[in-house]
Design a protein around this motif. Structure first.
Motif, PDB file in Angstrom:
ATOM      1  N   MET A   1      -7.485  91.036  81.368  1.00  0.00           N
ATOM      2  CA  MET A   1      -7.458  89.500  80.521  1.00  0.00           C
ATOM      3  C   MET A   1      -7.377  88.535  81.369  1.00  0.00           C
ATOM      4  N   LEU A   2      -8.603  87.333  81.352  1.00  0.00           N
ATOM      5  CA  LEU A   2      -9.017  86.194  82.524  1.00  0.00           C
ATOM      6  C   LEU A   2      -7.824  85.293  82.069  1.00  0.00           C
ATOM      7  N   ALA A   3      -7.614  84.937  81.041  1.00  0.00           N
ATOM      8  CA  ALA A   3      -6.733  83.771  80.569  1.00  0.00           C
ATOM      9  C   ALA A   3      -6.043  83.237  81.807  1.00  0.00           C
ATOM     10  N   ASP A   4      -4.989  84.240  82.682  1.00  0.00           N
ATOM     11  CA  ASP A   4      -4.127  83.707  83.283  1.00  0.00           C
ATOM     12  C   ASP A   4      -4.986  82.823  84.866  1.00  0.00           C
ATOM     13  N   CYS A   5      -6.162  83.272  84.954  1.00  0.00           N
ATOM     14  CA  CYS A   5      -6.648  83.816  86.102  1.00  0.00           C
ATOM     15  C   CYS A   5      -7.762  82.081  86.404  1.00  0.00           C
ATOM     16  N   ILE A   6      -7.444  82.222  87.617  1.00  0.00           N
ATOM     17  CA  ILE A   6      -8.654  80.598  87.846  1.00  0.00           C
ATOM     18  C   ILE A   6     -10.149  81.630  88.696  1.00  0.00           C
ATOM     19  N   PHE A   7     -10.983  80.779  87.544  1.00  0.00           N
ATOM     20  CA  PHE A   7     -12.349  81.790  88.691  1.00  0.00           C
ATOM     21  C   PHE A   7     -12.738  80.645  88.976  1.00  0.00           C
ATOM     22  N   ALA A   8     -13.355  81.202  90.862  1.00  0.00           N
ATOM     23  CA  ALA A   8     -13.819  79.981  91.156  1.00  0.00           C
ATOM     24  C   ALA A   8     -15.761  80.928  91.485  1.00  0.00           C
ATOM     25  N   ASP A   9     -16.702  80.170  91.032  1.00  0.00           N
ATOM     26  CA  ASP A   9     -17.584  79.831  91.738  1.00  0.00           C
ATOM     27  C   ASP A   9     -18.385  79.703  92.402  1.00  0.00           C
ATOM     28  N   LEU A  10     -18.495  80.512  93.214  1.00  0.00           N
ATOM     29  CA  LEU A  10     -18.816  79.530  95.092  1.00  0.00           C
ATOM     30  C   LEU A  10     -19.842  79.113  95.426  1.00  0.00           C
ATOM     31  N   PHE A  11     -20.963  79.464  94.795  1.00  0.00           N
ATOM     32  CA  PHE A  11     -22.293  79.339  94.763  1.00  0.00           C
ATOM     33  C   PHE A  11     -23.167  78.911  93.703  1.00  0.00           C
ATOM     34  N   SER A  12     -22.640  78.229  92.822  1.00  0.00           N
ATOM     35  CA  SER A  12     -22.537  78.023  91.551  1.00  0.00           C
ATOM     36  C   SER A  12     -23.918  77.209  90.971  1.00  0.00           C
ATOM     37  N   GLY A  13     -25.142  77.355  91.441  1.00  0.00           N
ATOM     38  CA  GLY A  13     -26.038  77.238  91.572  1.00  0.00           C
ATOM     39  C   GLY A  13     -26.480  76.675  90.116  1.00  0.00           C
ATOM     40  N   THR A  14     -26.490  76.393  88.933  1.00  0.00           N
ATOM     41  CA  THR A  14     -26.916  76.039  87.802  1.00  0.00           C
ATOM     42  C   THR A  14     -25.872  76.178  86.907  1.00  0.00           C
ATOM     43  N   ALA A  15     -24.926  76.938  87.756  1.00  0.00           N
ATOM     44  CA  ALA A  15     -22.993  76.962  86.667  1.00  0.00           C
ATOM     45  C   ALA A  15     -23.570  78.119  85.614  1.00  0.00           C
ATOM     46  N   ALA A  16     -24.285  78.644  85.400  1.00  0.00           N
ATOM     47  CA  ALA A  16     -24.506  79.832  84.531  1.00  0.00           C
ATOM     48  C   ALA A  16     -23.229  80.831  84.692  1.00  0.00           C
ATOM     49  N   VAL A  17     -23.112  81.246  85.577  1.00  0.00           N
ATOM     50  CA  VAL A  17     -22.009  81.853  85.593  1.00  0.00           C
ATOM     51  C   VAL A  17     -20.426  81.290  85.337  1.00  0.00           C
TER      52      VAL A  17
ATOM     53  N   GLU B   1     -25.702  71.367  96.481  1.00  0.00           N
ATOM     54  CA  GLU B   1     -26.482  70.454  96.271  1.00  0.00           C
ATOM     55  C   GLU B   1     -26.422  69.727  95.203  1.00  0.00           C
ATOM     56  N   PHE B   2     -26.557  68.507  94.859  1.00  0.00           N
ATOM     57  CA  PHE B   2     -25.625  67.493  93.320  1.00  0.00           C
ATOM     58  C   PHE B   2     -26.263  67.863  92.280  1.00  0.00           C
ATOM     59  N   TYR B   3     -26.997  68.296  92.427  1.00  0.00           N
ATOM     60  CA  TYR B   3     -27.887  69.187  90.945  1.00  0.00           C
ATOM     61  C   TYR B   3     -27.443  70.024  90.064  1.00  0.00           C
ATOM     62  N   SER B   4     -26.518  70.948  91.019  1.00  0.00           N
ATOM     63  CA  SER B   4     -25.236  71.649  90.803  1.00  0.00           C
ATOM     64  C   SER B   4     -23.962  71.110  90.629  1.00  0.00           C
TER      65      SER B   4
ATOM     66  N   LYS C   1     -20.528  69.874  85.744  1.00  0.00           N
ATOM     67  CA  LYS C   1     -19.661  69.079  85.092  1.00  0.00           C
ATOM     68  C   LYS C   1     -20.153  69.788  83.818  1.00  0.00           C
ATOM     69  N   HIS C   2     -21.329  69.587  83.152  1.00  0.00           N
ATOM     70  CA  HIS C   2     -21.924  69.661  81.935  1.00  0.00           C
ATOM     71  C   HIS C   2     -21.498  70.803  80.852  1.00  0.00           C
ATOM     72  N   TYR C   3     -21.704  71.541  81.810  1.00  0.00           N
ATOM     73  CA  TYR C   3     -21.421  73.149  80.838  1.00  0.00           C
ATOM     74  C   TYR C   3     -19.759  73.924  80.879  1.00  0.00           C
ATOM     75  N   ILE C   4     -19.299  72.993  82.048  1.00  0.00           N
ATOM     76  CA  ILE C   4     -17.722  73.625  82.179  1.00  0.00           C
ATOM     77  C   ILE C   4     -16.864  72.420  81.717  1.00  0.00           C
TER      78      ILE C   4
END
Length: 109
Positions: free
Chosen positions: A1-17, A34-37, A42-45
């Motif tokens: 279970m990931l509920a207690d974990c911090i997930f890092a998306d280091l090259f987020s691009g479109t933030a899908a992950v 990139e600023f668009y990322s 900011k929106h998706y997460i």
């Protein structure tokens, strides 16, 4: 279970992950050059509540005339820098939408 974990998306691009993991981890960290990322992450997460007038705003943005701006100039082939990240038509649409969203009056819809 990931509920207690911090997930890092280091090259987020479109933030899908990061968006995929936002409901499965305690926190999501998103990073990209990139600023668009940043805007997408900011929106998706961070956004969790639906906007009641979303369709009205989307319709208004979809009906804007094309506009050649920063995205077209720097990220589309027609902009002259030789980059093909967006098609010319999508880049023109993005610039029109970005410009309209920046206007305070747009949010009065």
């Amino acid at each position: 279970m990931l509920a207690d974990c911090i997930f890092a998306d280091l090259f987020s691009g479109t933030a899908a992950v990061g968006r995929l993991f936002k409901n499965h981890a305690k926190q999501v960290l998103s990073n990209d050059k990139e600023f668009y990322s940043f805007v997408l992450a900011k929106h998706y997460i961070e956004n969790t509540k639906p906007l009641k007038r979303a369709q009205t705003l989307i319709d208004a943005l979809n009906n804007l005339p094309p506009l050649a701006g920063k995205i077209y100039q720097h990220y589309a082939l027609g902009g002259g820098e030789g980059r093909l990240y967006f098609s010319d038509s999508n880049a023109l649409k993005i610039d029109a939408m970005r410009t309209q969203i920046d206007k305070r009056a747009f949010w009065a819809y």
